[in-house]
Write an enzyme that holds these catalytic residues in place. Structure first.
Site, PDB file in Angstrom:
ATOM      1  N   HIS A  94       0.862  -1.191   0.000  1.00 50.04           N
ATOM      2  CA  HIS A  94       0.000   0.000   0.000  1.00 50.04           C
ATOM      3  C   HIS A  94       0.891   1.230   0.000  1.00 50.04           C
ATOM      4  O   HIS A  94       1.905   1.272   0.677  1.00 50.04           O
ATOM      5  CB  HIS A  94      -0.898   0.008   1.242  1.00 50.04           C
ATOM      6  CG  HIS A  94      -2.002   1.019   1.143  1.00 50.04           C
ATOM      7  ND1 HIS A  94      -3.170   0.765   0.465  1.00 50.04           N
ATOM      8  CD2 HIS A  94      -2.117   2.294   1.618  1.00 50.04           C
ATOM      9  CE1 HIS A  94      -3.962   1.821   0.539  1.00 50.04           C
ATOM     10  NE2 HIS A  94      -3.348   2.763   1.226  1.00 50.04           N
ATOM     11  N   ASP A 172     -13.672   3.260   7.585  1.00 48.37           N
ATOM     12  CA  ASP A 172     -12.623   4.025   6.903  1.00 48.37           C
ATOM     13  C   ASP A 172     -13.166   4.679   5.649  1.00 48.37           C
ATOM     14  O   ASP A 172     -12.810   5.819   5.350  1.00 48.37           O
ATOM     15  CB  ASP A 172     -11.423   3.135   6.551  1.00 48.37           C
ATOM     16  CG  ASP A 172     -10.379   3.938   5.777  1.00 48.37           C
ATOM     17  OD1 ASP A 172      -9.950   4.979   6.311  1.00 48.37           O
ATOM     18  OD2 ASP A 172     -10.038   3.568   4.641  1.00 48.37           O
ATOM     19  N   ARG A 179     -12.546  13.152   5.714  1.00 47.53           N
ATOM     20  CA  ARG A 179     -11.236  13.809   5.871  1.00 47.53           C
ATOM     21  C   ARG A 179     -10.891  14.625   4.633  1.00 47.53           C
ATOM     22  O   ARG A 179     -10.318  15.709   4.714  1.00 47.53           O
ATOM     23  CB  ARG A 179     -10.146  12.759   6.112  1.00 47.53           C
ATOM     24  CG  ARG A 179     -10.199  12.163   7.509  1.00 47.53           C
ATOM     25  CD  ARG A 179      -9.391  10.884   7.575  1.00 47.53           C
ATOM     26  NE  ARG A 179      -8.009  11.096   7.226  1.00 47.53           N
ATOM     27  CZ  ARG A 179      -7.236  10.197   6.613  1.00 47.53           C
ATOM     28  NH1 ARG A 179      -7.703   9.000   6.314  1.00 47.53           N
ATOM     29  NH2 ARG A 179      -5.991  10.469   6.334  1.00 47.53           N
ATOM     30  N   SER A 194      -6.130   4.439   8.770  1.00 50.88           N
ATOM     31  CA  SER A 194      -6.878   4.271   7.517  1.00 50.88           C
ATOM     32  C   SER A 194      -6.227   3.176   6.664  1.00 50.88           C
ATOM     33  O   SER A 194      -6.887   2.235   6.218  1.00 50.88           O
ATOM     34  CB  SER A 194      -6.884   5.616   6.770  1.00 50.88           C
ATOM     35  OG  SER A 194      -7.236   5.445   5.430  1.00 50.88           O
ATOM     36  N   LYS A 198      -7.830  -1.072   6.443  1.00 54.63           N
ATOM     37  CA  LYS A 198      -8.186  -1.727   5.166  1.00 54.63           C
ATOM     38  C   LYS A 198      -7.309  -2.940   4.923  1.00 54.63           C
ATOM     39  O   LYS A 198      -7.757  -4.001   4.524  1.00 54.63           O
ATOM     40  CB  LYS A 198      -7.936  -0.763   3.996  1.00 54.63           C
ATOM     41  CG  LYS A 198      -9.020   0.211   3.723  1.00 54.63           C
ATOM     42  CD  LYS A 198      -8.793   0.931   2.411  1.00 54.63           C
ATOM     43  CE  LYS A 198      -7.643   1.906   2.395  1.00 54.63           C
ATOM     44  NZ  LYS A 198      -7.852   3.187   3.013  1.00 54.63           N
TER      45      LYS A 198
END
Ligand code: URA
Length: 437
Positions: A94, A172, A179, A194, A198
């Site tokens: 990620h 999230d 956000r 966040s 996930k």
């Protein structure tokens, strides 16, 4: 409505954080449950996010916030999956978000070609950064909504799937969108929770994080990025998911394109064995880290890019998700080319200026849920350090909305400079700054 199980109320919890105190564990659970279910109001969560942005959350609060977000949805488990009678080795990466960051596209294919399986839950654009799903949806027919059954089948058959997080950490998904419109994205605990909610709900057995540093990243300094990396690596370890992080430079855009379809085209060049050096370097390095964590030590990711096996995996993944690569990728019909007004050497290109230009052209959103223009974006013709002659094309801007061209050019102004002989050359920054131990 108030919770029947815990004696909390949102104004008191907001005031607790506003005044710089720790949020109680059960209060965090109550807030995340309530926001997901809708009985903590958007206004209350907005105020709390701003208090967290300003006051922070310590490690224990971040861990609890992450746990509550994971618990808000489904958790996947691929440990029972087998290929050729052997357990499937799942691993994912990620990125914390960058400009021109199309790495997921070639990376999932390379890692699949090397024998691992990559279940990659991805998001849409956040703030100025592009989203992997927006990029892949530039391919005609590509469908990012996969049922768990189809995802499992695709992991065994193809070895890679990029899909909308959907039922994973739904808290999230709501917070991410909030956000984005409340100027609370750039917060270490909010980014860490966040990303990790996930990714831990996603069920990959190991994880590699690409933590971006620089003007085009949420973390502007290496110190901030290192702190974020450490927090996320610790969260992974706490869940028994081996996690590593690389800190990588995001002061200028990655590769030569920023914008959805333009970036898909560039990813296809990398998969065909070409493409920009920086995109290839980062793809290969992240693949090596992922394969190492997956326990695959006899594969050569760079070779898989050259011999077409990664391209075959990418084509198979896109086809499995309904995409048709034979349909030409969209390209904005209105263009403007920015040319050099003098000769010299291309100086630094500010990632944030290019991101804002691409956003103005329509590549990103200004309201939640807005449709992006898949053909909008910026092509960079001269990279930092390359020679430039007067009149040479430096950038081409694409959009379907002609009135977007002038504001986009305005964003680029001041975001680059053609250096004359004798000017200080652009700083040569390493792409890969450091790896967590
Ligand atoms: N990527 C995410 O998934 N979340 C963030 O907050 C930032 C980047």
């Amino acid at each position: 409505m108030t919770s029947a199980v815990a004696p909390f109320d949102a104004p008191t919890l907001i005031a607790t954080k506003r005044d710089g105190h720790r949020l109680p564990d059960a209060g965090i659970d109550w807030l995340i449950d309530g926001y997901t279910a809708g009985w903590v109001a958007e206004e209350q969560m907005s105020a709390l996010l701003m208090a967290i942005y300003l006051r922070g959350m310590d490690e224990q609060e971040t861990a609890r916030w992450t746990r509550a977000m994971i618990a808000s949805g489904e958790q996947m488990d691929f440990t029972d999956l087998r290929r050729d009678g052997l357990p499937l080795k799942t691993v994912d990466k990620h990125s914390t978000g960058g400009v021109g960051d199309k790495i997921t596209l070639p990376l999932v294919a390379v890692v699949a070609a090397c024998g691992a399986a990559v279940p990659s839950a991805s998001g849409r654009g956040l703030g100025h950064t592009g989203g992997t799903l927006d990029k892949l949806e530039a391919i005609a027919g590509f469908d990012a909504t996969l049922s768990t059954a189809r995802l499992r089948e695709q992991l065994v058959g193809v070895g890679a799937a990029v899909f909308a997080a959907g039922a994973l950490a739904p808290a999230d998904a709501k917070l991410y969108a909030l956000r984005d419109i409340t100027a609370t994205v750039e917060s270490l605990p909010l980014i860490a929770s966040s990303v990790m909610s996930k990714k831990l709900a996603e069920g990959a057995a190991a994880l590699v994080l690409d933590v971006k540093v620089g003007s085009g990243a949420f973390m502007k300094s290496a110190e901030q990025a290192r702190a974020l990396a450490d927090r996320m690596v610790d969260l992974g370890a706490a869940y028994g998911v081996p996690t590593r992080a690389l800190l990588t430079d995001m002061s200028s855009p990655l590769g030569a394109t920023v914008g959805n379809a333009l970036e898909v085209a560039e990813a296809l060049e990398v998969l065909a064995g070409g493409g920009s050096d920086d995109v290839v370097e980062l793809t290969v390095r992240l693949a090596q880290e992922m394969l190492d964590l997956a326990g695959i030590h006899d594969a050569d990711p760079a070779h898989c890019l050259r011999d077409g096996t990664a391209m075959d995996r990418f084509t198979a993944m896109v086809a499995a998700q309904g995409g048709d690569l034979s349909v030409p990728l969209p390209l904005g019909a209105c263009t403007e080319t920015v040319t050099a007004d003098r000769g010299g050497v291309m100086g630094d290109i500010d990632a944030m200026a290019v991101a804002q230009a691409a956003w103005r052209l329509g590549a990103g959103r200004s309201t939640p849920g807005e449709r992006v223009q898949h053909g909008a974006g910026v092509r960079i013709h001269r990279r930092p350090g390359e020679p430039v002659t007067a009149g040479q094309a430096l950038f081409t801007l694409y959009t379907d909305t002609p009135e977007r061209l002038a504001p986009a050019c305005g964003e680029l102004d001041g975001g680059y400079r053609v250096l004359r002989l004798g000017d200080t050359p652009p700083l040569r920054r390493p792409l890969i700054i450091e790896a967590t131990p």
